[in-house]
Write an enzyme that holds these catalytic residues in place. Structure first.
Site, short mmCIF file in Angstrom:
data_model
loop_
_atom_site.label_atom_id
_atom_site.label_comp_id
_atom_site.label_asym_id
_atom_site.label_seq_id
_atom_site.Cartn_x
_atom_site.Cartn_y
_atom_site.Cartn_z
N THR A 61 40.25 -3.11 8.95
CA THR A 61 39.16 -3.82 9.62
C THR A 61 37.85 -3.04 9.51
OG1 THR A 61 40.79 -4.58 11.24
CG2 THR A 61 38.50 -4.92 11.80
N ARG B 142 41.53 4.29 7.90
CA ARG B 142 41.91 5.12 9.05
C ARG B 142 43.34 5.59 8.88
NH1 ARG B 142 38.99 1.87 14.00
NH2 ARG B 142 36.92 2.08 13.11
N SER C 133 36.78 5.85 15.38
CA SER C 133 36.32 5.08 16.53
C SER C 133 36.88 5.59 17.86
CB SER C 133 36.67 3.61 16.30
OG SER C 133 36.15 2.82 17.31
N LYS D 190 34.28 5.26 6.31
CA LYS D 190 33.89 3.94 5.79
C LYS D 190 32.53 4.04 5.12
CE LYS D 190 31.80 2.07 9.99
NZ LYS D 190 31.65 0.90 10.84
N ASP E 154 32.41 4.77 23.10
CA ASP E 154 33.62 5.31 22.45
C ASP E 154 33.30 6.49 21.52
OD1 ASP E 154 32.27 3.87 20.50
OD2 ASP E 154 34.11 3.32 19.46
N ASP F 281 32.57 6.94 18.37
CA ASP F 281 31.41 6.92 17.47
C ASP F 281 30.24 6.14 18.04
OD1 ASP F 281 33.01 4.62 17.18
OD2 ASP F 281 32.19 4.18 15.21
N ARG G 262 31.10 1.09 20.66
CA ARG G 262 31.70 0.21 21.69
C ARG G 262 31.08 0.48 23.05
NH1 ARG G 262 38.07 -0.71 20.71
NH2 ARG G 262 37.97 -1.06 18.48
N GLU H 10 32.12 -8.89 20.18
CA GLU H 10 33.57 -9.03 20.03
C GLU H 10 34.27 -8.64 21.32
OE1 GLU H 10 35.15 -8.03 15.90
OE2 GLU H 10 33.77 -6.41 16.35
N GLU H 11 35.47 -9.19 21.47
CA GLU H 11 36.29 -8.86 22.64
C GLU H 11 36.68 -7.39 22.67
OE1 GLU H 11 39.53 -7.77 21.91
OE2 GLU H 11 39.08 -8.17 19.81
N SER H 12 36.62 -6.73 21.49
CA SER H 12 37.04 -5.34 21.41
C SER H 12 35.93 -4.38 21.84
CB SER H 12 37.49 -5.02 19.99
OG SER H 12 36.45 -5.32 19.07
N ARG I 15 48.35 -7.81 18.49
CA ARG I 15 47.40 -8.11 19.56
C ARG I 15 47.61 -9.57 19.99
NH1 ARG I 15 44.50 -3.59 19.45
NH2 ARG I 15 43.23 -2.93 17.69
C1 G16 Z 1 36.63 -2.11 14.53
C2 G16 Z 1 35.81 -3.24 13.98
C3 G16 Z 1 35.71 -4.33 14.99
C4 G16 Z 1 37.10 -4.78 15.44
C5 G16 Z 1 37.88 -3.58 15.94
C6 G16 Z 1 39.32 -3.93 16.23
O1 G16 Z 1 35.96 -1.52 15.61
O2 G16 Z 1 34.52 -2.81 13.64
O3 G16 Z 1 35.01 -5.39 14.42
O4 G16 Z 1 37.01 -5.74 16.43
O5 G16 Z 1 37.90 -2.58 14.95
O6 G16 Z 1 39.94 -4.35 15.06
P1 G16 Z 1 41.49 -4.61 15.00
O7 G16 Z 1 41.77 -5.65 16.03
O8 G16 Z 1 41.74 -5.05 13.59
O9 G16 Z 1 42.18 -3.31 15.34
P2 G16 Z 1 35.93 0.05 15.80
O10 G16 Z 1 35.15 0.26 17.06
O11 G16 Z 1 37.37 0.47 15.91
O12 G16 Z 1 35.26 0.59 14.58
#
Ligand code: G16
Length: 554
Positions: free
Chosen positions: A29, A33, A124, A137, A288, A290, A293, A374-376, A507
């Site tokens: 995503t 990682r 992250s 990335k 978070d 980096d 979030r 995003e919800e995340s 998820r």
């Molecule tokens: C990354 C992406 C986000 C995504 C999140 C969770 O965030 O930039 O767009 O919503 O991962 O992704 P997944 O549900 O695939 O684990 P971050 O903050 O981890 O870089």
């Protein structure tokens, strides 16, 4: 210093190291990682960086930004990247002092300095340390994460690699600001905070926020021993006059103090306890590893990321940077539909994209949207091409200062105007990959038969696998999550995370809607109990994994 008077650069020999493809270097995503020790294996990081160079047509003559969240191996990784950039004849690399750059600050620097892109080192919100996680990335010249076309090219390059070029030179001193040379390449070490803080001053009414603090309001910001500590100290405590001690855990540490730098009610529990207890601050927030979030809290209240996006979309026009109004908004598919209701009421365009910030890039570049989230726990706007934790905090602060309302009142007013989308996410982590694939395949196979069936959450009106057609470049991204919609407005989404480093993470995204004011005060547990029950009926995760419940609930 003008080129003519620069000290002569000592010629350094480029060495080519033979290498062979390494399995599993497919970006997820958000980049690649893996466990830190995987990245520390000789040639592992180098192979991926070489693949980036191949993916972008080589580093020769280009300028890049490089920085990371300061986690274990950040500094060594940067030295490796600098040597490889110099060996590939890049012109200049701009690095944050001590290797630190928050992800949004890196995105801003890429844009501000008109560079050809940048490399960001972070996993992250995942923990850091030799036995924890690391990540890398590439962000493009627009400041945003590489799109799928580029990540596909990078992955293809990892599979055919035969070697990489580097230099045999001592480490560069990343603590000293200013320019040095590595071979013919200029390494420019910059203060990681200055340019970002200046950008924030152009977007928000700092006088109004300063006044809010001066009139006795207070807040706490938990930097979670991650990269936003220095940013929050400078912006909140120095420029906005919040009292010293407003920023908690402000020193970035390679292991984030042993915790998960994840701003959610599980990993930032002390902050949540603080706002729920006596003497709670008016406002609290966390970011978070980096810095992209955010978690938003008010006295006695946790604001879900989906609600936060909706409240910001409804009120952003009250702040200077967005006074002209929003051209449109976007959310990732699993994010609740709360922001859609704001868009509909205000006559704004609203886009639904797959999970991953990279999907917002085209919409922002093409000026179809101003705000997205995003919800995340990610919210952002057209000011950079990444989600931005501190920006979201400042936007909230500006709205609180301008309206004079509390977080609780703003939220209550919002629900009265638009209805309430109850929302939660259940994560099942480190599930055996085959089991997770079987569970997804099982539900996928019966999607077509679901409409018309009745479960505890209501009657199913639609069920599909989400695919996205990018309206700007016409590209199609399929297989982006299984969705089940109910006649009650409730919705279930199932997808496999693309950021985990161990097995699979399933998820489950749970949503229920009400426009009945008598139910606005329900607890999420009550409001979501029927949909939680229906989730296990549709995908029997507990029985297949033998677990009693999710590992993380947010
Ligand atoms: C990354 C992406 C986000 C995504 C999140 C969770 O965030 O930039 O767009 O919503 O991962 O992704 P997944 O549900 O695939 O684990 P971050 O903050 O981890 O870089």
């Amino acid at each position: 210093m003008p080129p003519a008077t620069r000290p002569k650069v000592r010629a350094v020999q480029t060495v080519t190291i033979k290498s062979t493809p390494i399995d599993g270097q497919k970006p997820g995503t958000s980049g690649l990682r893996k466990k830190t020790r995987v990245f520390m294996q000789p040639g592992y990081l180098e192979n991926f960086v070489q693949a980036i160079w191949q993916g972008i047509g080589g580093p020769k003559g280009k300028t890049f930004v490089v920085g990371g969240d300061g986690r274990f191996f950040n500094d060594s990784a940067i030295q490796i990247i600098l040597r490889m950039a110099a060996a590939g004849q890049a012109t200049r690399v701009i690095v944050g002092q001590n290797g630190l750059l928050s992800t949004p600050a890196a995105s801003h620097l890429i844009r501000l300095r008109g560079t050809d892109g940048g490399i960001i080192l972070s996993a992250s919100h995942n923990p850091g340390g030799p036995d924890e996680d690391f990540g890398i990335k590439f962000n493009m010249a627009n400041g945003g994460p590489a799109n799928e076309t580029l990540t596909d090219r990078i992955f293809a390059a990892t599979q055919t690699i035969t070697g990489y070029d580097t230099l045999q030179t001592p480490d560069i001193d990343l603590a000293r600001l200013g320019e040095t040379h590595l071979g013919d390449m200029v390494v420019e070490v910059v203060d990681p905070v200055t340019d970002y803080a200046a950008l924030m001053e152009t977007l928000f009414d700092f006088d109004a926020i300063r006044g809010w603090f001066q009139s006795g309001h207070n807040m706490r910001f938990d930097a979670m021993h991650a990269v936003t500590g220095p940013y929050a100290k400078e912006i909140l405590e120095r420029r906005l006059g919040a009292p010293k001690g407003t920023v908690l855990n402000a020193t970035p540490l390679p292991d984030f103090g042993g915790g998960h730098p994840d701003p959610n009610p599980i990993w930032a529990k002390p902050l949540v306890d603080m706002v729920m207890g006596a003497d709670a601050p008016d406002f609290a927030a966390a970011s978070d590893g980096d810095g992209d979030r955010n978690m938003i809290l008010g006295r006695g209240v946790y604001v879900t990321p989906s609600d936060s996006l909706a409240v910001l979309a409804a009120n952003a026009h009250l702040t200077p940077g967005y006074a002209a109004g929003l051209v449109g908004v976007a959310r990732s598919m699993p994010t609740s539909g709360a922001v859609d209701r704001v868009a509909k009421a205000r006559g704004m365009a609203c886009f639904e994209t797959p999970t991953g910030w990279k999907f917002f890039g085209n919409l922002l570049d093409d000026r179809r949207i101003t705000l997205c989230g995003e919800e995340s726990a990610g919210t952002g706007s057209n000011h950079v091409r990444e989600k931005d934790g501190l920006w979201a905090v400042l936007l909230w602060l500006n709205i609180l200062a301008t309206t004079g309302q509390s977080v609780t009142t703003l939220l209550a007013d919002h629900w009265r105007a638009f209805g309430r989308n109850f929302y939660s996410r259940h994560d099942y982590e480190a599930v055996d990959s085959d089991t997770a694939t079987d569970l997804m395949n099982g539900l996928r196979a019966k999607l077509a038969t679901l409409p018309g069936q009745s479960l505890s959450a209501g009657q199913i009106v639609d069920a599909d696998e989400f695919a996205y057609d990018d309206p700007v470049d016409g590209s199609r991204s399929a297989g982006q999550g299984l969705r089940v919609m109910f006649d009650t407005g409730a919705r279930l989404v199932f997808r496999l995370s693309g950021t985990g480093t161990e097995g699979a993470t399933i998820r489950v995204y749970l949503e229920a809607f009400t426009d009945d004011p008598a139910r606005f005060g329900d607890t999420p547990e009550t409001a979501l109990s029927a949909i939680i029950d229906s989730a296990e009926t549709l995908m029997p995760i507990k029985s297949a994994t033998g677990r009693k419940g999710p590992d993380v609930t947010t």
